[in-house]
Design an enzyme around this catalytic site. Structure first.
Site, PDB file in Angstrom:
ATOM      1  N   SER A 256      20.044  -0.462 -29.046  1.00  0.00           N
ATOM      2  CA  SER A 256      20.667  -1.594 -29.736  1.00  0.00           C
ATOM      3  C   SER A 256      20.248  -2.892 -29.080  1.00  0.00           C
ATOM      4  O   SER A 256      19.823  -2.908 -27.930  1.00  0.00           O
ATOM      5  CB  SER A 256      22.193  -1.482 -29.679  1.00  0.00           C
TER       6      SER A 256
ATOM      7  N   GLU B 121       0.836  -1.204   0.000  1.00  0.00           N
ATOM      8  CA  GLU B 121       0.000   0.000   0.000  1.00  0.00           C
ATOM      9  C   GLU B 121       0.868   1.250   0.000  1.00  0.00           C
ATOM     10  O   GLU B 121       1.896   1.307   0.660  1.00  0.00           O
ATOM     11  CB  GLU B 121      -0.890  -0.015   1.246  1.00  0.00           C
ATOM     12  N   PHE B 122       0.456   2.249  -0.788  1.00  0.00           N
ATOM     13  CA  PHE B 122       1.177   3.522  -0.729  1.00  0.00           C
ATOM     14  C   PHE B 122       0.215   4.692  -0.893  1.00  0.00           C
ATOM     15  O   PHE B 122      -0.960   4.514  -1.207  1.00  0.00           O
ATOM     16  CB  PHE B 122       2.322   3.567  -1.735  1.00  0.00           C
TER      17      PHE B 122
ATOM     18  N   ARG C 220       3.181  14.504  -2.259  1.00  0.00           N
ATOM     19  CA  ARG C 220       2.660  15.845  -2.071  1.00  0.00           C
ATOM     20  C   ARG C 220       3.090  16.829  -3.144  1.00  0.00           C
ATOM     21  O   ARG C 220       2.429  17.823  -3.369  1.00  0.00           O
ATOM     22  CB  ARG C 220       3.066  16.354  -0.691  1.00  0.00           C
TER      23      ARG C 220
END
Lengths: 687, 687
Positions: A522, A101-102, A106
């Site tokens: 590449s 969870e996050f 701000r």
């Protein structure tokens, strides 16, 4: 396909059910920011989905007109399942999983960092992440820092299965419906339905309003039918404001019967707390998955604040340990990790728990350590495709992309977000509509993460000529410090250090960059390596992956003139596209057809060709690639300054070249092509 | 794409212009049958179409919404070009080409032979064939022998670019429009517009009717715009009924200006006749291609009859040679070949002639010899795909088919003729609609070409048990005579002797067929052979082709039981489908996905995967494969006879099995799978 049907529970009203996390977050946003951890992940490919019933055995001899064949190769069942199905499949297979969870950042700067952290991580392979809802922070807006936009970024740009929290308290039905519609539009498929905190001290239930999470659950099911997977909060100790533990359990059952698919719990300190709660839930008929919320203690003060807000009581045995070491953060974290590991082990060993949800307190180290010690952090994530898959439901068939955006996948996703169809199986099948413009919003997400001062140190405070530019490219390739002692860790076309795969070509790349072949992309040729190869492998195991050698670079018109003469010798073997900023385009591609440069052969499937060199999209990429010279590099310098004019000169006069060696079973001839070019340039007749 | 525009010529009327070949044919149909040769061919792949201008160099930096990308890999430009474009491209490239004319057969049996001859030939690679129009033979009907249906077969089932002749004299506008609509519906794209012969002696021009070929040309252009390529007839000596050579030239110009795309001439005996005619045409402004009609003299009497009908005069120098040898057919033919070769060489050397049209007199040998000596008979035809491509315009995107019909491609084409979309790039992209039913019409084309007596000799007058059936399969594989001394040259599932490719597996196939693994389809694994490989190669040069090993067979339920146990050991590596006549189906295919078993990697293109093992279409194939036991084999015997009951028993009780070894770079493990199965069956515990 099973349709998930629910019995409708009677609408009863019950008082005072504040929702778990938003309850805390609204009261002390700054603290909650620490409660939630930024994490990153990507889809992992579980080897096979042979457990799906429709592939088993079927009878009947008619083939039917409306035969519903899956229209994609379905390399990974994950991409086609909803969250609740993934959960069920993992449980059926006996796989343990975790989620993270996050909270939204701000500032815009913090958002950029958050997104770049999304990319770095993900190796661990969480089943989902969730993003909290901050009523005070305009959570449904288009601000870069809103809950909605962060969740959007996680899903679309980072390919993460994501749950967006949403609270309903003190909001109008229209507002809520608007938020949900927007979430759906952005490709979000999962909602955590919460009450949120009443805004005043003396909160009164509103008649006809959204008073409890259950109202939001019902509203989502009424208005959006089965579109969203819905998660609700559970309280192992009972909600602090509930009349009783038993009453709270009944409230939870009501939420589930109103249409919730699974439950995530508030944190707790002892495994027996959760296990009792789970048994109590089952006893009253709650059968959906219940995921324990794990809170690794990471510091004395954060724990005290959390306890105050959540009204939980810290057990005496924990207090006894941490009080004496309260000023030693490292010791507390070490203890917290130990405690969490031991608790998680007990939960998993109970056989009742299949997944763990982590409140990460915005700190990577502790959670990662717990997960690694538990052995559920994926050390070697299998890639379903060679590029990271976006989690937007509209993009789920997407399995081909042009190689050009290989180092800028977010730019590709942004610029193709308006597409109605994504190429599936073959790039040629897509009508390849226009690529979106390069706009500010895009630049926000894709701008270099390093500040101007740092970039100047890497790319040169003062350029003295084209050679200074060659040096910057060379230092980026070699990893050696530049003449001022700074390492070049990113370039306008590459935000990150060289990919492991590119490292295979390091020596040759260094050599050509020194001479003004300024490489930006590449890949080596690969002739049938196992799909499990740690560097170039992708897709399910048991397969073989292939690549044609690819080289893309900027270079001067003098070199291009010689190169074109040399390429005549390699006709048929080498395909090329050479274009300058004005769009003058030289190619030997047959009929503007795409050239597949990465493909894989897997057991029981059609061929997957996820990367192509496409002549048409190359012209869109060209605009972006040339623009980066100016936007990211030239603009570091004063207008009219010699440094700026050097970059401007390169932008105006250099060509962007790509080369494909079609003879993938032989040794890559592209280095010989470059060698021949310099030889021709240096030959006396040429002088 | 250039739109072919024409200036409209004024409608003038000119009398008595009977059309070339139909003129003859209507008067003496039986003779004309000898005038036209049945021939067979298939599309050949000219190495590359790099001469196409749109792939050369383009400028401009915008990608556009309506970007018209070709939606198929376009392995061979041939498939996407109309006949006049092919002609132009061949001419631009300096390639010489030829075409062949034939007439519809008189009996259904002759039609079957004709079609089977179509398949045997085609190695020579004619640019097109044409089918004459027989007003007396109900040419537009659905009879198997009608001009329309033969042309339909040539296009759709044999993949031949085909011109359908059509006459207009004595027909109503509605009839003609109806014929043209039907031709279009069947996928025919080219019409030879002829007058045809008036039916009565005293023919009168009809007002408002179709009196001349030019009326038909105009009608086609008015009603069908540019859909058809139109060919008209030219007379190097002038039409016998024309007022003059010059008047005839003007009539020809009128036909061209009315919308004809090219001209095929009446036969002639001296090259200078044609070259003068061509110069005269050019002098009056005829610029379209003019193709000389070549008539290799093959016999004294056929020449005399032809001369009488066409009112042509045989030059004295020819008469002088053939009169003395008029009873020696071989000598005359030998002379005719010599004469034709020498005339053709002169024409080609003139630089004015790029293609030659052959009136083959229904005889293969002479024309083939002329073409071989001229060096324009393709000795080693390149295959654009591993299976023969149908020439129907609707099917031009088709580039994936299930492997099951590999030996019965006509059945596949027949059963998918109602499909609106053909799979392009990936089988999974097609919604795989129902396969058509097995009907009489289908059986007509697909029934074995051998008569019942011959089949009985090959497959056994009297079967004594399942082992007699094993023997038949084994003899077919080995090419050895059966116990009665007859070679088994075809099987119900294979009309033709073993393919060269299958020969690679001969020893193993023999071994397993002896033991009751009754193989009907197989291919070896191939790990990147050049696309020019004479046995397994296909597609443009410079590419690499790959195959997964495949084995398909009928076998008893006892063997299947053991096989399933053995297959557990090979899980993931080997995919299988096992089904009986009732449709009981056992498979380990993931999610009913198709498995690509043949694919190719080519310079500058996406991957082509032309052959798949598809679980859904396998159930349609199963019906056909089981039905062939009864329809083609059991029904050779009396009802209730033991032989018939043996076949019926196999039909009712055996399983149809297919196996794919996914590990194409390793040695084919399918033989080991079979070996393990017999070992298990013979182990003491199993007894």
């Amino acid at each position: 396909m099973l349709v998930h049907k629910r019995s409708k529970a009677p609408t009863s009203s019950w008082n005072r059910r504040p929702a778990l996390l938003s309850h805390i977050s609204c009261q002390l946003e700054s603290f909650l920011r620490a409660l939630t951890m930024v994490n990153e992940t990507q889809h992992t490919c579980s080897a096979s989905s042979s457990s799906r019933s429709d592939g088993g055995s079927s009878s009947g001899s008619e083939s039917s007109k409306d035969n519903s064949r899956c229209s994609t190769p379905v390399l990974d069942a994950d991409r086609h399942e909803r969250l609740r199905e993934k959960m069920r499949r993992r449980q059926d297979a006996g796989d343990k999983w975790f989620s993270l969870e996050f909270f939204p950042p701000r500032t815009a700067n913090a958002a950029v960092n958050l997104i770049s952290r999304f990319d770095r991580m993900g190796a661990g392979g969480p089943l989902f992440i969730d993003v909290t809802w901050h009523p005070a922070g305009d959570p449904g807006s288009d601000k870069e820092t809103s809950s909605m936009i962060i969740a959007n970024t996680a899903v679309n740009y980072c390919g993460l299965e994501t749950i967006l929290h949403m609270t309903c308290c003190n909001q109008t039905k229209d507002d809520i419906t608007g938020h949900l519609q927007k979430a759906k539009r952005l490709g979000l498929k999962n909602i955590m339905a919460l009450r949120g905190d009443p805004s005043g001290e003396e909160w009164e239930e509103e008649v006809e309003g959204f008073n409890y999470a259950v109202d939001l659950v019902k509203h989502i099911r009424n208005e959006f039918d089965d579109y969203f997977d819905i998660c609700v909060a559970g309280y192992p100790k009972g909600h602090p404001e509930a009349e009783s533990y038993e009453a709270d359990l009944r409230h939870l059952k009501e939420k589930v019967f109103a249409g919730a698919d699974f439950i995530i719990t508030q944190l707790f300190f002892r495994p027996e707390t959760f296990l009792k709660f789970m048994k109590d839930c089952q006893a009253i008929g709650i059968t959906c998955p219940i995921i324990p919320g794990i809170f690794p203690i990471q510091g004395y003060h954060s724990l005290r604040q959390l306890v105050k807000l959540s009204k939980l009581e810290v057990p005496q045995e924990i207090k006894d340990v941490i009080e004496p070491i309260k000023d030693n953060d490292a010791a507390i974290r070490s203890y917290g990790v130990e405690l969490a590991v031991s608790m998680c082990r007990e939960l998993l060993d109970s056989g009742m728990v299949h997944g763990l949800h982590f409140y990460t307190l915005n700190r990577e180290v502790a959670t990662t350590e717990v997960l690694k010690r538990l052995g559920i952090w994926k050390e070697d994530p299998r890639r379903p495709l060679p590029w990271a898959v976006s989690a937007h439901p509209k993009r789920r068939v997407e399995d081909v992309r042009p190689i050009f955006w290989a180092s800028r996948p977010k730019s590709y996703i942004y610029r193709t977000q308006e597409w109605d169809d994504f190429p599936n199986g073959r790039w040629g099948n897509s009508s390849s509509p226009a690529f979106g413009e390069l706009k500010d919003y895009y630049l926000f997400y894709l701008k270099s993460k390093s500040p101007r001062e740092e970039l100047l140190k890497m790319w040169g405070e003062e350029l003295t000529g084209e050679e200074s530019v060659f040096e910057v490219f060379t230092c980026y390739i070699t990893g050696e410090p530049n003449r001022n002692g700074y390492k070049v860790t990113c370039m306008p076309w590459n935000d990150d250090p060289l990919a492991t795969e590119t490292n295979l070509l390091k020596d040759q790349l260094e050599k050509v960059n020194r001479r003004g072949i300024l490489t930006i992309n590449s890949q080596p040729n690969i002739n049938g390596k196992p799909s499990t190869d740690p560097i170039v492998g992708w897709g399910p195991s048991g397969g073989y992956v292939f690549q044609k050698a690819y080289l893309e670079f900027f270079t001067s018109s003098e070199i291009v003139t010689a190169l074109l003469k040399v390429l005549k010798k390699y006709e048929l073997r080498v395909n090329y596209h050479i274009v300058n900023v004005k769009g003058q385009n030289i190619t030997n591609a047959p009929d503007l057809q795409p050239n597949a440069v990465t493909w894989g052969i897997f057991p029981g499937r059609e061929i997957i060709q996820p990367t192509v060199v496409d002549p048409v999209s190359f012209l869109s990429w060209k605009d972006e690639a040339f623009a980066l010279w100016i936007e990211q590099w030239a603009k570091l310098y004063e207008e009219e300054s010699p440094s700026r004019m050097i970059i401007q000169y390169i932008h105006d006069n250099y060509y962007l070249v790509n080369l494909v060696d079609n003879d993938f079973p032989l040794e890559n001839c592209l280095w010989q092509v470059v060698e021949d070019t310099f030889e021709l340039l240096n030959s006396p007749t040429q002088q």
